[in-house]
Design an enzyme around this catalytic site. Structure first.
Site, short mmCIF file in Angstrom:
data_model
loop_
_atom_site.label_atom_id
_atom_site.label_comp_id
_atom_site.label_asym_id
_atom_site.label_seq_id
_atom_site.Cartn_x
_atom_site.Cartn_y
_atom_site.Cartn_z
N LYS A 79 0.83 -1.23 0.00
CA LYS A 79 0.00 0.00 0.00
C LYS A 79 0.86 1.27 0.00
CE LYS A 79 -4.15 -1.68 2.22
NZ LYS A 79 -4.02 -3.03 1.79
N GLY A 80 0.19 2.41 -0.17
CA GLY A 80 0.84 3.71 0.01
C GLY A 80 1.74 4.12 -1.14
N GLY A 116 8.57 -8.09 -6.01
CA GLY A 116 8.06 -8.64 -7.26
C GLY A 116 8.17 -7.63 -8.39
N ASP A 142 3.86 -16.19 -6.90
CA ASP A 142 3.26 -16.30 -8.23
C ASP A 142 4.28 -16.63 -9.33
OD1 ASP A 142 0.87 -15.67 -7.07
OD2 ASP A 142 0.78 -13.62 -7.81
N ARG A 186 -3.07 -14.55 -9.72
CA ARG A 186 -4.05 -13.63 -10.33
C ARG A 186 -3.91 -13.57 -11.84
NH1 ARG A 186 -2.46 -8.63 -6.85
NH2 ARG A 186 -0.61 -9.86 -7.18
N GLN A 277 -0.41 -20.50 1.36
CA GLN A 277 0.69 -20.67 0.39
C GLN A 277 1.84 -19.69 0.61
OE1 GLN A 277 -1.48 -21.30 -3.73
NE2 GLN A 277 -2.84 -20.37 -2.24
O1 F6P Z 1 1.06 -11.52 -5.57
C1 F6P Z 1 0.98 -12.66 -4.79
C2 F6P Z 1 -0.40 -12.95 -4.35
O2 F6P Z 1 -0.20 -14.06 -3.58
C3 F6P Z 1 -1.50 -13.18 -5.39
O3 F6P Z 1 -1.48 -14.42 -6.02
C4 F6P Z 1 -2.75 -12.92 -4.61
O4 F6P Z 1 -3.84 -12.60 -5.41
C5 F6P Z 1 -2.32 -11.79 -3.77
O5 F6P Z 1 -0.94 -11.93 -3.53
C6 F6P Z 1 -3.06 -11.62 -2.48
O6 F6P Z 1 -2.50 -10.56 -1.78
P1 F6P Z 1 -3.07 -9.88 -0.46
O7 F6P Z 1 -4.31 -10.60 -0.07
O8 F6P Z 1 -1.98 -10.03 0.53
O9 F6P Z 1 -3.31 -8.48 -0.83
#
Ligand code: F6P
Length: 354
Positions: A79-80, A116, A142, A186, A277
């Site tokens: 965030k931010g 990432g 991911d 995603r 995960q």
């Molecule tokens: O980017 C990694 C990831 O695990 C995605 O596959 C997933 O959609 C997302 O993070 C969820 O992130 P959070 O719920 O922490 O915002």
């Protein structure tokens, strides 16, 4: 300019293996190069506080179980946006200059960003004209950072998916059910594909390939000779919902389970793995990657490089330009070995959309 003080931070969603990277960077930078090392708390957010939130890092302070622990001892954030930072009145202000000012005030003259593809884009933009050399280390369950075969955290997630399928397999067999396992991803289906192959899935649905729900049902019927039997279906969270899905708000995995039960007459259940995960102790391969990446990142900075991403390619550590890495996300290569393997195993995968 010779480096005296190196800062390290974690940015974006967490995963297993981040602490192992922090430890490797610190060991090699402080122990090997003799640099002072500090950790910045909560990604770039720690630099927007007054005073900036940092902790000293030494090989001694990171001995013991740090290598083995999940999460990030520095904290992280998704965030931010510093270019449009929300104030208490809700107004957005550009605070990117404050990030650079804080790094300079701290006497930081080299930075390692563990993140990432989104974090690489952010720091590429932030640090562009700052004159502060920096190197990125790829992490994400991911596995969608461009330019690297594997990112830190991915293989731990694959282990979790494989173990979940092992457990679902026995209960599926007892009740002759279809078990749908929804995994993260995603945009990219790396977790679904690798975890599904390793865990013996019959069907893998991922964002890169379109599926025909009737063809999936037909595939399951042909596997089971139209009789109820154990079936494992792995779906990535980012796939399209089935066309006849009338439900709202439920997970895509639950929608697939419902659609398959309706079409096959076989009882179906869904498990959503979610953040399981991302947590827990890192797999050994993630620790190896983390250690190799951390040492290589420091080597690059010591040799005067900047704006590089450390990557794993064909069994070796190397590096690419951050500009290349920032062009994410990376998708599963449809001509790659794992797609071929899944096809060879008779797993239903769907087909390329274009
Ligand atoms: O980017 C990694 C990831 O695990 C995605 O596959 C997933 O959609 C997302 O993070 C969820 O992130 P959070 O719920 O922490 O915002």
């Amino acid at each position: 300019m010779s480096i005296r003080r190196l800062a390290v931070l974690t940015s974006g969603g967490d995963c297993a293996g981040l602490n192992a990277v922090i430890r490797a960077v610190t060991d090699h930078a402080a122990g090997g190069q003799g640099w002072d090392v500090i950790g910045i708390k909560n990604g770039h957010l720690g630099l927007l506080e007054d005073p900036p939130q940092v902790i000293p890092l030494t090989p001694d302070s990171l001995r013991g179980d740090v290598l083995r622990t999940g999460g990030t001892l520095l904290g992280t954030t998704t965030k931010g946006d510093p270019f449009a930072f929300p104030g208490i009145d809700g107004k957005l202000t550009d605070r990117s200059g404050d990030v650079i000012a804080a790094l300079k005030k701290l006497g930081v003259n080299a930075l390692v960003v563990i993140g990432g593809d989104g974090s690489m884009r952010l720091f590429h933009r932030l640090l562009g004209s700052s004159g502060i050399p920096w190197v990125g280390v790829p992490k994400t369950i991911d596995n969608d950072v461009p330019g690297t075969d594997y990112a830190v955290g991915f293989f731990t997630a694959v282990e979790v998916v494989g173990e979940a399928l092992d457990r679902l397999s026995s209960t599926a067999a007892s009740h002759r059910r279809i078990m749908v396992l929804e995994v993260m991803g995603r945009d990219s289906g790396f977790i679904a594909l690798y975890g599904g192959i390793a865990g013996g899935a019959d069907v893998i649905l991922m964002p890169e390939l379109s599926y025909d729900i009737d063809a999936v049902a037909q595939h399951i019927k042909s596997l089971t000779n139209n009789r109820p039997s154990a079936v494992l279906v792995v779906v990535a969270e980012g796939i399209q919902r089935p066309p006849d899905d009338r439900r709202t708000g439920g997970s895509v995995g639950a929608a697939i389970a419902h659609a398959l039960q309706t079409r096959t007459g076989i009882d179906a259940r869904c498990t959503v793995l979610g953040h399981v995960q991302r947590g827990g102790t890192p797999a050994m391969f993630d620790r190896l990657l983390a250690s190799t990446f951390g040492v290589h990142a420091v080597d690059l900075l010591a040799k005067g490089h900047s704006e590089k991403l450390v990557v794993w390619r064909g069994g070796n550590v190397t590096d690419i330009s951050i500009a290349e890495a920032a062009q994410g996300p990376r998708f599963v290569p449809l001509q790659g070995e794992m797609i071929h393997t899944a096809g060879g195993l008779g797993i239903y995968l769907g087909k390329a959309t274009s």
